[in-house]
Design a protein around this motif. Structure first.
Motif, PDB file in Angstrom:
ATOM      1  N   SER A   1       0.853  -1.192   0.000  1.00 34.91           N
ATOM      2  CA  SER A   1       0.000   0.000   0.000  1.00 34.91           C
ATOM      3  C   SER A   1       0.882   1.233   0.000  1.00 34.91           C
ATOM      4  N   THR A   2       0.385   2.286  -0.625  1.00 33.99           N
ATOM      5  CA  THR A   2       1.143   3.532  -0.712  1.00 33.99           C
ATOM      6  C   THR A   2       0.204   4.704  -0.450  1.00 33.99           C
ATOM      7  N   TYR A   3       0.822   5.859  -0.273  1.00 35.19           N
ATOM      8  CA  TYR A   3       0.055   7.086  -0.082  1.00 35.19           C
ATOM      9  C   TYR A   3       0.545   8.117  -1.080  1.00 35.19           C
ATOM     10  N   ASP A   4      -0.382   8.706  -1.806  1.00 38.66           N
ATOM     11  CA  ASP A   4      -0.058   9.744  -2.773  1.00 38.66           C
ATOM     12  C   ASP A   4      -0.338  11.093  -2.121  1.00 38.66           C
ATOM     13  N   LEU A   5       0.728  11.783  -1.780  1.00 40.02           N
ATOM     14  CA  LEU A   5       0.606  13.059  -1.077  1.00 40.02           C
ATOM     15  C   LEU A   5      -0.129  14.097  -1.919  1.00 40.02           C
ATOM     16  N   LYS A   6       0.119  14.102  -3.217  1.00 41.75           N
ATOM     17  CA  LYS A   6      -0.512  15.067  -4.114  1.00 41.75           C
ATOM     18  C   LYS A   6      -2.033  14.871  -4.168  1.00 41.75           C
ATOM     19  N   GLU A   7      -2.469  13.622  -4.311  1.00 42.87           N
ATOM     20  CA  GLU A   7      -3.905  13.325  -4.372  1.00 42.87           C
ATOM     21  C   GLU A   7      -4.537  13.253  -2.988  1.00 42.87           C
ATOM     22  N   GLY A   8      -3.716  13.015  -1.999  1.00 42.83           N
ATOM     23  CA  GLY A   8      -4.243  12.826  -0.647  1.00 42.83           C
ATOM     24  C   GLY A   8      -5.003  11.511  -0.502  1.00 42.83           C
ATOM     25  N   LEU A   9      -4.569  10.502  -1.272  1.00 39.74           N
ATOM     26  CA  LEU A   9      -5.259   9.215  -1.272  1.00 39.74           C
ATOM     27  C   LEU A   9      -4.287   8.067  -1.046  1.00 39.74           C
ATOM     28  N   PHE A  10      -4.799   7.026  -0.411  1.00 39.79           N
ATOM     29  CA  PHE A  10      -4.049   5.789  -0.247  1.00 39.79           C
ATOM     30  C   PHE A  10      -4.346   4.887  -1.430  1.00 39.79           C
ATOM     31  N   PHE A  11      -3.345   4.158  -1.873  1.00 42.41           N
ATOM     32  CA  PHE A  11      -3.561   3.061  -2.796  1.00 42.41           C
ATOM     33  C   PHE A  11      -3.432   1.800  -1.963  1.00 42.41           C
ATOM     34  N   ILE A  12      -4.500   1.015  -1.918  1.00 41.13           N
ATOM     35  CA  ILE A  12      -4.504  -0.205  -1.105  1.00 41.13           C
ATOM     36  C   ILE A  12      -4.669  -1.391  -2.036  1.00 41.13           C
ATOM     37  N   LYS A  13      -3.701  -2.269  -1.990  1.00 44.58           N
ATOM     38  CA  LYS A  13      -3.732  -3.485  -2.795  1.00 44.58           C
ATOM     39  C   LYS A  13      -4.834  -4.393  -2.265  1.00 44.58           C
ATOM     40  N   GLY A  14      -5.638  -4.924  -3.171  1.00 40.92           N
ATOM     41  CA  GLY A  14      -6.724  -5.816  -2.779  1.00 40.92           C
ATOM     42  C   GLY A  14      -6.210  -7.073  -2.104  1.00 40.92           C
ATOM     43  N   SER A  15      -7.009  -7.587  -1.182  1.00 41.15           N
ATOM     44  CA  SER A  15      -6.616  -8.774  -0.429  1.00 41.15           C
ATOM     45  C   SER A  15      -7.874  -9.495   0.071  1.00 41.15           C
ATOM     46  N   PHE A  16      -7.776 -10.803   0.196  1.00 41.40           N
ATOM     47  CA  PHE A  16      -8.880 -11.574   0.766  1.00 41.40           C
ATOM     48  C   PHE A  16      -8.849 -11.561   2.295  1.00 41.40           C
ATOM     49  N   LEU A  17      -7.784 -11.073   2.899  1.00 44.20           N
ATOM     50  CA  LEU A  17      -7.696 -11.063   4.359  1.00 44.20           C
ATOM     51  C   LEU A  17      -8.872 -10.325   5.009  1.00 44.20           C
ATOM     52  N   PRO A  18      -9.229  -9.109   4.570  1.00 46.92           N
ATOM     53  CA  PRO A  18     -10.384  -8.454   5.188  1.00 46.92           C
ATOM     54  C   PRO A  18     -11.669  -9.271   5.039  1.00 46.92           C
ATOM     55  N   PHE A  19     -11.846  -9.907   3.893  1.00 46.50           N
ATOM     56  CA  PHE A  19     -13.022 -10.762   3.686  1.00 46.50           C
ATOM     57  C   PHE A  19     -13.052 -11.871   4.726  1.00 46.50           C
ATOM     58  N   TYR A  20     -11.928 -12.547   4.911  1.00 54.73           N
ATOM     59  CA  TYR A  20     -11.861 -13.639   5.882  1.00 54.73           C
ATOM     60  C   TYR A  20     -12.130 -13.130   7.304  1.00 54.73           C
ATOM     61  N   LEU A  21     -11.600 -11.968   7.619  1.00 49.47           N
ATOM     62  CA  LEU A  21     -11.803 -11.418   8.955  1.00 49.47           C
ATOM     63  C   LEU A  21     -13.264 -11.020   9.184  1.00 49.47           C
ATOM     64  N   ILE A  22     -13.869 -10.393   8.181  1.00 50.37           N
ATOM     65  CA  ILE A  22     -15.282 -10.002   8.285  1.00 50.37           C
ATOM     66  C   ILE A  22     -16.142 -11.248   8.482  1.00 50.37           C
ATOM     67  N   MET A  23     -15.897 -12.273   7.679  1.00 49.11           N
ATOM     68  CA  MET A  23     -16.676 -13.508   7.794  1.00 49.11           C
ATOM     69  C   MET A  23     -16.421 -14.186   9.136  1.00 49.11           C
ATOM     70  N   SER A  24     -15.192 -14.121   9.626  1.00 46.49           N
ATOM     71  CA  SER A  24     -14.867 -14.729  10.916  1.00 46.49           C
ATOM     72  C   SER A  24     -15.624 -14.045  12.048  1.00 46.49           C
ATOM     73  N   ILE A  25     -15.667 -12.721  12.024  1.00 48.29           N
ATOM     74  CA  ILE A  25     -16.409 -11.990  13.055  1.00 48.29           C
ATOM     75  C   ILE A  25     -17.895 -12.334  12.963  1.00 48.29           C
ATOM     76  N   PHE A  26     -18.441 -12.339  11.753  1.00 48.63           N
ATOM     77  CA  PHE A  26     -19.860 -12.667  11.582  1.00 48.63           C
ATOM     78  C   PHE A  26     -20.159 -14.078  12.086  1.00 48.63           C
ATOM     79  N   LEU A  27     -19.369 -15.061  11.637  1.00 51.58           N
ATOM     80  CA  LEU A  27     -19.616 -16.448  12.023  1.00 51.58           C
ATOM     81  C   LEU A  27     -19.422 -16.674  13.510  1.00 51.58           C
ATOM     82  N   LEU A  28     -18.456 -15.993  14.095  1.00 57.66           N
ATOM     83  CA  LEU A  28     -18.248 -16.095  15.537  1.00 57.66           C
ATOM     84  C   LEU A  28     -19.468 -15.547  16.282  1.00 57.66           C
TER      85      LEU A  28
END
Length: 164
Positions: free
Chosen positions: A86-113
Motif C-alpha cells: 500500500s502507498t500514499y499519494d501526497l498530491k492526491e491525498g489518497l491511499f492506494f490499497i492493494k486488494g486482499s482476501f484477508l479483510p473478507f476472511y476477517l469479516i466472515m470470521s467476526i460474523f460467524l463467531l
C-alpha cells in the motif's frame, strides 16, 4: 442444523449478504481517503466489542481477553505490514490499497463467531458460562478486530512517512 437456520431472523441473512459484498470489495485494488479508511476499522471494532458485551456483559475476563486479542491483532498487522504494497499519494491525498482476501476472511470470521455465540446462547448451552469459553471467544473477537485496527495504523504510518 435446519432448525438453527429456520430460527435465524431474516435480518441476519441480509447482514450476511451485505458483509459478503463488503468483504469481496476489499479484494480489489482501490484508492481511498483517510476518512473512508477510518470508518471500516471503527465499524469492525464496534461490532466485535458489541459481540463480547452482548454475550458476556461488561465482564472483567471478557474485556481483558478482548484487549489482549486486540493487541495481538494490531501487533500481527504491524509485524507483517498488512496491508502489503500500500502507498500514499501526497498530491492526491489518497491511499492506494492493494486488494486482499484477508479483510473478507476477517469479516466472515467476526460474523460467524457472532452467529455461533448467538446460537449457543439461544440454546442456553451450559458451557457458555465456562471461563475458557468466555476468554477464547473474547480473544478471537479482539484478534480479528485488532488486525483491522493494525491495518489502519500501518496505513497511517505510510502516510506519516510521506508527510515528512
Amino acid at each position: 442444523m435446519l432448525e438453527i437456520i429456520q430460527n435465524t431472523p431474516i435480518w441476519v441473512f441480509i447482514l450476511f449478504v451485505f458483509l459478503v459484498f463488503l468483504g469481496l470489495s476489499q479484494t480489489k485494488d482501490k484508492k481511498s481517503s483517510i476518512n473512508k479508511i477510518l470508518i471500516f476499522p471503527a465499524i469492525m471494532l464496534l461490532l466485535s466489542y458489541l459481540g463480547v458485551v452482548s454475550a458476556f456483559g461488561f465482564d472483567f475476563q471478557s474485556n481483558i481477553s478482548y484487549l489482549l486479542g486486540l493487541a495481538i491483532g494490531v501487533y500481527l498487522s504491524y509485524f507483517f505490514k498488512i496491508p502489503r504494497k500500500s502507498t500514499y499519494d501526497l498530491k492526491e491525498g489518497l491511499f492506494f490499497i492493494k486488494g486482499s482476501f484477508l479483510p473478507f476472511y476477517l469479516i466472515m470470521s467476526i460474523f460467524l463467531l457472532k452467529y455461533y455465540v448467538g446460537v449457543v446462547t439461544a440454546k442456553e448451552l451450559e458451557f457458555i458460562h465456562d471461563l475458557s469459553f468466555v476468554v477464547l471467544i473474547s480473544l478471537f473477537y479482539g484478534l480479528f478486530s485488532g488486525v483491522f485496527l493494525g491495518r489502519l495504523l500501518v496505513l497511517l504510518k505510510i502516510k506519516k512517512g510521506k508527510d515528512n
